[in-house]
Design a protein around this motif. Structure first.
Motif, mmCIF file in Angstrom:
data_model
loop_
_atom_site.group_PDB
_atom_site.id
_atom_site.type_symbol
_atom_site.label_atom_id
_atom_site.label_comp_id
_atom_site.label_asym_id
_atom_site.label_seq_id
_atom_site.Cartn_x
_atom_site.Cartn_y
_atom_site.Cartn_z
ATOM 1 N N ALA A 1 -3.469 -9.052 -5.280
ATOM 2 C CA ALA A 1 -3.248 -9.287 -3.854
ATOM 3 C C ALA A 1 -3.883 -10.605 -3.418
ATOM 4 N N ASN B 1 5.256 -0.294 2.197
ATOM 5 C CA ASN B 1 5.587 -1.331 1.220
ATOM 6 C C ASN B 1 6.200 -0.741 -0.049
ATOM 7 N N SER C 1 2.376 -3.268 -4.003
ATOM 8 C CA SER C 1 1.782 -2.743 -2.769
ATOM 9 C C SER C 1 0.443 -2.051 -3.019
ATOM 10 N N LYS D 1 -2.538 -4.033 -2.082
ATOM 11 C CA LYS D 1 -2.766 -4.273 -0.661
ATOM 12 C C LYS D 1 -3.709 -3.237 -0.048
ATOM 13 N N ASP E 1 -1.895 -9.402 6.167
ATOM 14 C CA ASP E 1 -1.553 -9.191 4.769
ATOM 15 C C ASP E 1 -0.912 -7.821 4.500
ATOM 16 N N ALA E 2 -1.662 -6.762 4.667
ATOM 17 C CA ALA E 2 -1.183 -5.440 4.265
ATOM 18 C C ALA E 2 0.075 -4.997 5.017
#
Length: 164
Positions: free
Chosen positions: A4, A60, A66, A69, A97-98
């Protein structure tokens, strides 16, 4: 390696075969501050991170990385659970971001900018997380708190906040 982090690349499969790889469990409930409430909320770090991590995976699902994240057990320490640090550390990460591609999966509909999220979080008279999250997300967190009713929830209100 945490893929990430946007300045690193995943290891090539051929390269990975030359190493002994080990998955590190991400169990936020094992964090020493898992039962510590986020300042201004009745939600603990462990409950918050667990619910958010499930949402990250759901929101995601089409993105192959994902899992990276998700919030790690020690994404924050106890000091970052304070009002003056939590929004810039955690909420900014979730916004930028997430949940970058699916902010509506976590944030309330009227949260149109990160600045508004942070200001609302800092200035509200209600539970700070309730003020900025979707109602169903906050309800999941609250249900989890109630389910764990036998857990002694600590508070971090006595910790000095650098911004006070």
């Amino acid at each position: 390696m945490n893929t990430a982090d946007q300045n690193v690349f995943t290891l090539d499969t051929a390269f990975q075969r030359r190493w002994i790889m080990r998955l590190i469990e991400n169990d936020v409930q094992k964090a020493t501050h898992a039962n510590t409430n986020i300042s201004g909320s009745q939600i603990s770090w462990g409950v918050f991170a667990s619910v958010v991590n499930d949402l990250i995976l759901e929101a995601n699902a089409d993105i192959s990385s994902s899992e990276d994240k998700r919030l790690g057990a020690y994404f924050t320490g106890i000091r970052e659970l304070q009002v003056g640090r939590f929004p810039e550390k955690v909420l900014k990460y979730l916004w930028d971001d997430a949940f970058k591609m699916s902010r509506e999966a976590f944030f309330a509909e009227d949260m149109k900018s990160l600045e508004y999220v942070i200001e609302t979080y800092k200035r509200t008279d209600e539970d700070r997380l309730k003020a900025i999250t979707r109602l169903d997300v906050y309800s999941k967190m609250l249900a989890e708190v109630n389910k764990r009713g036998n857990v002694k929830v600590e508070t971090n209100e006595e910790m000095p906040d650098d911004n006070e």
